[in-house]
Write a protein that holds these residues in place. Structure first.
Motif, PDB file in Angstrom:
ATOM      1  N   UNK A   1      41.586  20.842 -55.120  1.00 41.83           N
ATOM      2  CA  UNK A   1      40.573  20.219 -54.724  1.00 41.83           C
ATOM      3  C   UNK A   1      40.264  19.931 -52.970  1.00 41.83           C
ATOM      4  N   UNK A   2      39.478  19.296 -52.518  1.00 42.43           N
ATOM      5  CA  UNK A   2      39.541  18.859 -51.204  1.00 42.43           C
ATOM      6  C   UNK A   2      40.011  17.461 -51.237  1.00 42.43           C
ATOM      7  N   UNK A   3      41.032  17.391 -50.400  1.00 43.72           N
ATOM      8  CA  UNK A   3      41.550  16.058 -50.477  1.00 43.72           C
ATOM      9  C   UNK A   3      41.096  15.193 -49.136  1.00 43.72           C
ATOM     10  N   UNK A   4      40.681  13.830 -49.547  1.00 44.31           N
ATOM     11  CA  UNK A   4      40.020  12.976 -48.308  1.00 44.31           C
ATOM     12  C   UNK A   4      40.989  11.780 -48.219  1.00 44.31           C
ATOM     13  N   UNK A   5      41.309  11.364 -46.930  1.00 42.92           N
ATOM     14  CA  UNK A   5      41.994  10.146 -46.753  1.00 42.92           C
ATOM     15  C   UNK A   5      41.106   9.048 -46.312  1.00 42.92           C
ATOM     16  N   UNK A   6      41.247   7.936 -46.737  1.00 42.62           N
ATOM     17  CA  UNK A   6      40.288   6.830 -46.608  1.00 42.62           C
ATOM     18  C   UNK A   6      40.769   5.389 -46.160  1.00 42.62           C
ATOM     19  N   UNK A   7      40.024   4.557 -45.334  1.00 36.56           N
ATOM     20  CA  UNK A   7      40.302   3.388 -44.677  1.00 36.56           C
ATOM     21  C   UNK A   7      39.329   2.123 -44.909  1.00 36.56           C
ATOM     22  N   UNK A   8      39.811   1.391 -45.472  1.00 33.87           N
ATOM     23  CA  UNK A   8      38.968   0.087 -45.643  1.00 33.87           C
ATOM     24  C   UNK A   8      39.192  -1.208 -44.863  1.00 33.87           C
ATOM     25  N   UNK A   9      38.298  -2.002 -44.328  1.00 32.19           N
ATOM     26  CA  UNK A   9      38.581  -3.181 -43.783  1.00 32.19           C
ATOM     27  C   UNK A   9      38.816  -4.477 -44.521  1.00 32.19           C
ATOM     28  N   UNK A  10      38.059  -4.359 -45.702  1.00 33.24           N
ATOM     29  CA  UNK A  10      37.888  -5.589 -46.464  1.00 33.24           C
ATOM     30  C   UNK A  10      39.351  -5.598 -47.280  1.00 33.24           C
TER      31      UNK A  10
END
Length: 123
Positions: A90-99
């Motif tokens: 797969x294509x792997x995505x990193x993510x970040x959230x503020x809440x």
């Protein structure tokens, strides 16, 4: 901005380590996580890491094989993938959230996304 790296072609049963680097101040970042999207499928949750890094939650499909951690001092996160299977392709995505107070298992928990890095597991 988030920059993911470390993808590539690997044989089944082998390991791969992905990295995610965040530019700018990380003080506003709460939850971080990894998602993946296989060809022809929807993006799916892989793992979420709490702000402190003490708490992680993995999708059942990767539990026991993948390990994720974050270094807040470096605004970075990694994903160690062991015993890889063809279905991990797969294509792997990193993510970040503020809440805060989110589960981190849903795409809309996140405000920033990396560009994705392709992982191909094949013999």
């Amino acid at each position: 901005q988030l920059q993911a790296s470390g993808g590539g072609l690997v044989q089944p049963g082998r390991s791969l380590r992905l990295s995610c680097a965040a530019s700018g101040s990380g003080s506003s970042i709460s939850v971080m996580g990894w998602f993946r999207q296989a060809p022809g499928k929807e993006r799916e949750f892989v793992v979420t890491v709490s702000r402190s890094g003490d708490s992680t939650y993995y999708a059942d499909s990767v539990k026991g094989r993948f390990t994720s951690s974050r270094d807040n001092a470096k605004n970075a996160m990694c994903l160690q993938m062991n015993s890889l299977k063809p279905e991990d392709t797969a294509v792997y995505y990193c993510a970040a959230g503020r809440r805060s107070g989110v589960t981190g298992t849903r795409a809309y928990d996140y405000d920033y996304w990396g560009q994705g890095t392709l992982v191909t597991v094949s013999s």
